[in-house]
Scaffold this active site. Structure first.
Site, mmCIF file in Angstrom:
data_model
loop_
_atom_site.group_PDB
_atom_site.id
_atom_site.type_symbol
_atom_site.label_atom_id
_atom_site.label_comp_id
_atom_site.label_asym_id
_atom_site.label_seq_id
_atom_site.Cartn_x
_atom_site.Cartn_y
_atom_site.Cartn_z
ATOM 1 C CG ASN A 1 -63.053 -59.642 -54.501
ATOM 2 O OD1 ASN A 1 -62.064 -58.924 -54.611
ATOM 3 N ND2 ASN A 1 -64.252 -59.180 -54.193
ATOM 4 N NE ARG A 2 -57.831 -61.473 -60.149
ATOM 5 C CZ ARG A 2 -57.263 -61.634 -61.329
ATOM 6 N NH1 ARG A 2 -58.004 -61.693 -62.413
ATOM 7 N NH2 ARG A 2 -55.957 -61.745 -61.434
#
Length: 167
Positions: A40-41
């Site tokens: 997840n960024r």
């Protein structure tokens, strides 16, 4: 299908921007942390926006750094049934009380939705009481939304800077 619940909001009286996700995924629920999935960024995007290396910080320091930069976190969904982590699998959801939370944040100027599901549910909840708070829809930081290159996501997320105080 298991019932899954969101975490408590991370806010304080200084919060100017509230970032709202949909519902924590499996990795986040297992670790008890917002955006815990390594792919997840979220932490990279917000870190690049505020100029802090959030990814390499311990979780409690990440949260404190967000609050220091006047950014809050929560989810639009209080609880729902869902297999896995995909938003498309969310069933029978109950929404968090966004309006009550927003009423406790005297410095709030913008709500930013992390992805389309959060925006759809959150905008519906907020439409119950129109306000002067700006609503921004950001591309999802989720690994399920990997088709959009990071640089394009970051360009959209950088709009948050306009709502944050100049350091």
């Amino acid at each position: 299908m298991m019932l899954k619940r969101s975490f408590a909001p991370v806010v304080d009286e200084r919060t100017r921007v509230l970032i709202l996700g949909s519902l924590p995924g499996e990795a986040s629920l297992a670790q008890g942390q917002y955006y815990a999935h390594r792919q997840n960024r979220f932490w990279s995007l917000v870190g690049d926006v505020i100029g802090a290396n959030l990814r390499d910080m311990p979780y409690t320091d990440r949260l404190e750094t967000l609050l220091t930069h006047r950014i809050g976190l929560w989810d639009v969904i209080a609880e729902a049934r869902r297999e896995g982590s995909l938003d498309s699998r969310i069933r029978d959801h109950a929404s968090n009380d966004l309006i009550t939370l927003i009423d406790t944040l005297p410095n709030l100027v913008a709500v930013a939705f992390n992805g389309g599901t959060a925006a759809k549910i959150g905008m519906r909840a907020l439409s119950a009481r129109p306000s002067v708070i700006a609503c921004l829809i950001l591309p999802s930081s989720s690994p399920a939304h990997a088709a959009m290159p990071y640089v394009d996501k970051l360009r959209a997320w950088e709009t948050l800077r306009g709502w944050l105080p100049v350091e």
